[in-house]
Design a protein around this motif. Structure first.
Motif, PDB file in Angstrom:
ATOM      1  N   GLU A 162       1.148  -1.262   0.171  1.00  3.85           N
ATOM      2  CA  GLU A 162      -0.176  -0.023   0.025  1.00  3.85           C
ATOM      3  C   GLU A 162       0.518   1.208  -0.160  1.00  3.85           C
ATOM      4  N   SER A 163       0.185   2.934  -0.263  1.00  3.30           N
ATOM      5  CA  SER A 163       0.921   3.965  -0.259  1.00  3.30           C
ATOM      6  C   SER A 163       1.196   4.215   0.895  1.00  3.30           C
ATOM      7  N   ASN A 164       1.002   3.590   2.451  1.00  7.22           N
ATOM      8  CA  ASN A 164       1.349   4.327   3.542  1.00  7.22           C
ATOM      9  C   ASN A 164       2.629   2.633   4.072  1.00  7.22           C
ATOM     10  N   GLY A 165       2.736   2.157   3.163  1.00 10.15           N
ATOM     11  CA  GLY A 165       3.980   1.101   3.493  1.00 10.15           C
ATOM     12  C   GLY A 165       3.205  -0.324   3.930  1.00 10.15           C
ATOM     13  N   THR A 166       2.315  -0.817   4.364  1.00  8.56           N
ATOM     14  CA  THR A 166       1.578  -1.724   4.760  1.00  8.56           C
ATOM     15  C   THR A 166       1.650  -2.760   3.638  1.00  8.56           C
ATOM     16  N   VAL A 167       2.481  -3.573   3.822  1.00  8.77           N
ATOM     17  CA  VAL A 167       2.261  -4.902   2.830  1.00  8.77           C
ATOM     18  C   VAL A 167       1.327  -6.766   3.362  1.00  8.77           C
ATOM     19  N   ILE A 168       0.736  -6.804   2.009  1.00 12.80           N
ATOM     20  CA  ILE A 168      -0.831  -7.888   1.665  1.00 12.80           C
ATOM     21  C   ILE A 168       0.098  -9.137   0.883  1.00 12.80           C
TER      22      ILE A 168
END
Length: 856
Positions: free
Chosen positions: A99-105
Motif C-alpha cells: 500500500e501507499s503507506n507501506g503496509t504489505v499484504i
C-alpha cells in the motif's frame, strides 16, 4: 498458437513495450497510455515477462515477475489475470500488495476489483508499517478500507527468525477481526489471547484503536487492587478525546469493602504550555477499617485529593510552572493507592510537596521565584511544625571579562520567607518515642501522644535541637564576587578571589500558642531585625605536572587555597532553616563557604590544601585520587560555634586542623568501576566516614556492592554508629529474560537494639502496668533492612515484570518487627493492546499507615 490467443513477450525495454501495447490489446483499464492527459497518480504501469490476450475468454494476463503500479499501490505476483467482463483481477503465485503507506499484504490468491481496492484474499498475511501483523485463511476488503479477517490472528510480535512457523510470544485469535480504517478501530469477535500458542483468556468481544491512533475515546486497560482495608477492587478508565489538545479520563473503581472510588484527570495543551488537573474522592462505607484520628482517618466519611500541575512558556526566556496537591488527610494517598507526582519518599519520611514557580534565564543570568507547601503523610509528623515557604527568590548574574579587572564578576541574590505555627525539636538523646507510641494522641493538634520517655516534648536547651522555629522568619542575602585565572609562564595557575556578602534577618517567633513549643529561651518574643556582612579575599594556587610513560599519562596537581574573612556574627540568633546539612568531604574541600545554604556563612581565615592525581592507561582504564585537609588560620572557627541545630559540630572542621578527606576512583577496564572515599581523624587517622562501592557490568551480568559507615555525632543527636552494606545484581539468563535482586543490611543496628531493650526494660520495671515486658533481641550484625527480587521478560512486543519487595523497619521492644511492608507487583504490557498492572500487600504489619489492626 491457439485461435483467439495472442502472446507478446517482453523485450529489453519490457515496461515500455507492455505499456505501449496494452491499449491495443484492449486492457484499457490497466494501460498506462489509456488517458494521456490523466493525472500521474491515476495512470497504471505494468511490467511482466509476457502479456497473453485471450479473445475467446475476454481476458488479459500478465505472466512472470508481474509488477503493477497504480494509485500509489504496487501489486506483485507470478501471474495476474484481468477479466474484462467482470472487471476483476486475479493474482496468483507469491501475490503481494504494497500500500501507499507501506503496509504489505501477501496471500496465495487475490481476487480484486480492477482498482485493487476491494475483493477476497486467500491465506492472507498483512504486515503494517508499525510491525503489527494480521493473518487469516480468507479475508475480504470492501470500500478499500474495511478488512474482515475470518478466523483471524493479530499480533505485534515479530516471527522467530530461526523458526518462523512457531507461534509468536502472544497473539489474539478471533472468529472475526474487523479493521475499519476510517474509524481507525479494530474489532474482535469471540477472541482469545494466546501465549506461545496456549490460550489463557477468552473475551467474547473487544475493540481497540489501530496503530495509527494516538488519541481516541474509549476504555483503557483495567486496574486491579486488593488490600484488607479496601477489599477487592477493579477500576476501568474511560478516556474521552474531546479535542486534539485536551481530554478527560474518568476512572470509576469499585472496592468491595469501601464502595466506589471516583478519579478524574483533565489534560489541556495549548500554544505556549500545558496543564492537568487530577481529583479523587470516596464516601467510604467501612470506616472501621481505619484508626480514629489522629492516627488514622476512621472518623471521616468523605476522603479525597486534588492535584494540578502545569507549565506555561510566557516567552522564550520566562516560564511559569506549578505542582500543587492536597488531600483531606495524611493517609489518603497510601490507603487508596493514589499515584501522585507530588509525593516525596525517603527512608525516613513521606510528604506531599506543592510548589509554584516563576523562572527566567538568559545566557548569563538566571532568576527563580517559588513557594512551597508541605503536607506530611506519616503519623509521627505534625502539620503545624511544617513551614509554609513563600517566596523564595534566587537571582544570579555573571559578567565575563569585565573591563579593567578581567576575570568573571558574579551577582547573587536570595530572599526567603517562611512561617511555622509550632516549633520543631529534635532530641539530643533519642528515646523510644517511635516504639512506645500510645494509642490515641492529641486530637486537637493531630500530634501523636508519645511516651514521656522521649527527651524533647517540651523544649530544653540541654536536651533539644531546634530544627524549625515557630513564627515568621525572613532573610535577604546579596553577594558580589570576582575571580580570575592567571597562568604564569611556567604553568602555575593563580586564581585570586574577592567577595562581599550582606544578610538582613527578620525573626518574629511564636512563643505563646503551643505549650510544648515554648521558645522563650531561644529568642525574644518581639520582632527582631538584625544583619551581618561578610567580606572575603582569597587565592587558589594550582601547579599541574604532566608525565607520559609507556603505560599511561599522569597528571599530578598540588592545590592550595587561602581565604581571609572576619568572624561570623549572630550565629546563635539565626534560625537555621537551610544550612542544617553539612558533610565535609572531597566535594567541598575547596569551597569558600562549606555550609549548604544561606543561613550560615563561614567566617575566619582558612587554608585548604590538597593533592590531585589523574591517570589514563590506554583507551578504557583511568584512575583519580584526591587527598586534602583544611586549616583554621585565625579568627573564630564557624564550625565550633554550633547554632540552634549544632551544625558544624562533629563535622571534622571543628578543630584547628580538620580531618583528612580522600576520594579515589579506578577503572581497570570498561565495565568495572571501583570507588572509595572517606573522612579520617586528623590525629589518629581513625575513619569517621567511609563510602565505598564497586560496580561491574559485562554482557549478561550487572552487579554492584556499596558500603557505608558513619561514626556517631552526639552533638547532632546521632548517638550511634551507622553502618550498612547493599548488594544489587541483575542477570540476563536467556534471550529477553532477566532476573534481579537487591538486599540492604544494617550492620550496626543489633547493638542499638540491645541498648533500646535495656532502656525499655527499665521503663517497664518502673511502670509494669503501662508497658509490655520487652523481649531480649537475639539478633546478629547482618540485620536485613530491605530486600527485593524481580523477574523480567522484554522483547519487541511484550514487557512482563513481577517483583517482590520487603522493607524491614525497626524491631519493636517485644521482639516483633513493626512497619514491615511486603509487596508483590505485577505488570504486563502488550504492545498496541495495553497494559495491566497489579500490586498486593502480603500480610503487611505496617504501623502508622492509619489502618486498624483488624484490617491487616
Amino acid at each position: 498458437m491457439a485461435s483467439g490467443v495472442r502472446r507478446i513477450r517482453r523485450l529489453a525495454a519490457a515496461t515500455a513495450l507492455v505499456t505501449t501495447l496494452a491499449p491495443v490489446l484492449g486492457w484499457t483499464s490497466l494501460a498506462y497510455a489509456q488517458a494521456p492527459t490523466g493525472k500521474p497518480g491515476e495512470r497504471m504501469v505494468v511490467d511482466a515477462r509476457e502479456l497473453v490476450y485471450d479473445k475467446d475468454n475476454n481476458t488479459v494476463s500478465a505472466v512472470g515477475d508481474v509488477q503493477i503500479l497504480y494509485q500509489g499501490r504496487t501489486i506483485e505476483a507470478d501471474r495476474v489475470v484481468y477479466d474484462r467482463q467482470s472487471k476483476r483481477v486475479v493474482a496468483t503465485g507469491n501475490a503481494r500488495i504494497t500500500e501507499s503507506n507501506g503496509t504489505v499484504i501477501t496471500g496465495d490468491r487475490f481476487n480484486l476489483t480492477d482498482d485493487f481496492r476491494d475483493g477476497f484474499i486467500d491465506s492472507l498475511r498483512v504486515v503494517n508499517t508499525d510491525k503489527t501483523r494480521f493473518s487469516a485463511p480468507r479475508a475480504e476488503r470492501t470500500d478499500g478500507e474495511v478488512f474482515v479477517f475470518d478466523k483471524g490472528i493479530y499480533t505485534a510480535c515479530e516471527p522467530c527468525v530461526d523458526q518462523p512457523e512457531r507461534p509468536p510470544f502472544w497473539q489474539v485469535r478471533a472468529a472475526r477481526i474487523i479493521h475499519k480504517k476510517s474509524e481507525q478501530m479494530i474489532y474482535y469477535e469471540d477472541a482469545r489471547i494466546e501465549f506461545a500458542g496456549v490460550p489463557i483468556a477468552y473475551i467474547p468481544y473487544m475493540s481497540g484503536p489501530d496503530a495509527t491512533v494516538k488519541r481516541k475515546t474509549g476504555f483503557l486497560a483495567p486496574k486491579f487492587i486488593n488490600t484488607a482495608a479496601l477489599g477487592y477492587g477493579v477500576g476501568l478508565p474511560y478516556f474521552i478525546n474531546l479535542a486534539p489538545n485536551y481530554d478527560l479520563t474518568l476512572t470509576p473503581t469499585y472496592l468491595s469493602r469501601q464502595g466506589f472510588l471516583g478519579q478524574a484527570e483533565w489534560r489541556h495543551r495549548f500554544v505556549n504550555g500545558s496543564y492537568n488537573i487530577r481529583a479523587a474522592g470516596i464516601f467510604q462505607q467501612d470506616k472501621d477499617a481505619y484508626l480514629k484520628s489522629p492516627l488514622g482517618a476512621g472518623d471521616d466519611t468523605f476522603r479525597g485529593s486534588i492535584e494540578t500541575s502545569g507549565k506555561v512558556f510566557l516567552n522564550p526566556r520566562w516560564t511559569f510552572n506549578w505542582d500543587v496537591a492536597g488531600a483531606t488527610d495524611r493517609y489518603f494517598f497510601k490507603n487508596y493507592r493514589i499515584r501522585s507526582e507530588s509525593l516525596t519518599t525517603t527512608s525516613y519520611l513521606q510528604e506531599s510537596t506543592s510548589t509554584v514557580a516563576l523562572n527566567g534565564q538568559s545566557a548569563d543570568a538566571w532568576f527563580d521565584m517559588r513557594g512551597y507547601y508541605f503536607q506530611p503523610l506519616t503519623y509521627y509528623d505534625w502539620q503545624k511544625q511544617q513551614p509554609i515557604v513563600a517566596p523564595v527568590v534566587d537571582y544570579n548574574k555573571r559578567i565575563h571579562k569585565p573591563s579593567m579587572i578581567g576575570g568573571e564578576l558574579s551577582f547573587t541574590v536570595n530572599i526567603t520567607n517562611l512561617t511555622r505555627e509550632a516549633a520543631s525539636f529534635k532530641s539530643l538523646t533519642p528515646g523510644n518515642q517511635d516504639y512506645l507510641v500510645k494509642s490515641g494522641g492529641d486530637a486537637a493538634t493531630g500530634r501523636p501522644a508519645y511516651s514521656l520517655f522521649d527527651g524533647c516534648i517540651v523544649y530544653d536547651k540541654s536536651k533539644c535541637l531546634v530544627t524549625g522555629m515557630a513564627g515568621t522568619i525572613a532573610r535577604a542575602t546579596a553577594e558580589v564576587d570576582w575571580r580570575r585565572n592567571i597562568v604564569d609562564p611556567i604553568g602555575q595557575v593563580w586564581t585570586p578571589y574577592a567577595s562581599l556578602r550582606a544578610d538582613l534577618f527578620s525573626i518574629n517567633p511564636n512563643t505563646t500558642k503551643y505549650a510544648n513549643a515554648n521558645v522563650t529561651t531561644i529568642a525574644d518574643a518581639s520582632d527582631e531585625v538584625f544583619g551581618r556582612a561578610m567580606p572575603a579575599v582569597g587565592l587558589m594556587y594550582r601547579f599541574p605536572f604532566i608525565a607520559s610513560t609507556s603505560w599511561g599519562t599522569h597528571i599530578l596537581e598540588p592545590v592550595a587555597q587561602v581565604v581571609a574573612r572576619p568572624n561570623e556574627t549572630n550565629s546563635l540568633r539565626v534560625a537555621n532553616e537551610d544550612s542544617q546539612s553539612l558533610v565535609f568531604d572531597d566535594t567541598n574541600l575547596f569551597e569558600w563557604n562549606k555550609f549548604s545554604g544561606y543561613d550560615r556563612v563561614e567566617g575566619g581565615s582558612r587554608a585548604n590544601v590538597g593533592l590531585r592525581y589523574s591517570g589514563t592507561f590506554g583507551t578504557e582504564s583511568y584512575a583519580n585520587l584526591l587527598v586534602g585537609q583544611s586549616y583554621h588560620l585565625g579568627g573564630r572557627n564557624s564550625y565550633t560555634s554550633g547554632d540552634l541545630v549544632n551544625v558544624g559540630l562533629n563535622s571534622g572542621l571543628d578543630t584547628r586542623r580538620s580531618d583528612y578527606v580522600a576520594k579515589a576512583q579506578y577503572q581497570p577496564f570498561k565495565g568495572l568501576l571501583l570507588q572509595a572515599g572517606g573522612r579520617f581523624n586528623e590525629s589518629n587517622f581513625e575513619a569517621q566516614r567511609i563510602d565505598a562501592s564497586a560496580a561491574f557490568s559485562y554482557k549478561f551480568l550487572s552487579t554492584s556492592v556499596a558500603y557505608g559507615r558513619y561514626e556517631p555525632q552526639p552533638d547532632l543527636g546521632i548517638t550511634r554508629r551507622r553502618e550498612g552494606l547493599s548488594i544489587t545484581q541483575s542477570v540476563s539468563f536467556a534471550q529477553y529474560w532477566s532476573v534481579r535482586g537487591s538486599v540492604l543490611f544494617d550492620l550496626d543496628k543489633y547493638k542499638y537494639d540491645r541498648e533500646r531493650y535495656r532502656d525499655a526494660l527499665a521503663l517497664y520495671q518502673s511502670n509494669p502496668g503501662a508497658y509490655t515486658n520487652p523481649i531480649y533481641p537475639n539478633t546478629g550484625p547482618f540485620q536485613t533492612a530491605s530486600t527485593s527480587v524481580g523477574l523480567r521478560y522484554q522483547d519487541e512486543c511484550t514487557i512482563f515484570d513481577i517483583s517482590y519487595n520487603q522493607s524491614y523497619a525497626d524491631r519493636a521492644v517485644n521482639g516483633a518487627r513493626t512497619n514491615d511492608t511486603r509487596t508483590v507487583m505485577f505488570r504486563l504490557e502488550l504492545r498496541t493492546l495495553g497494559e495491566i498492572s497489579y500490586s498486593q500487600n502480603l500480610g503487611s504489619s505496617s504501623a502508622g499507615d492509619g489502618v486498624s489492626s483488624s484490617s491487616r
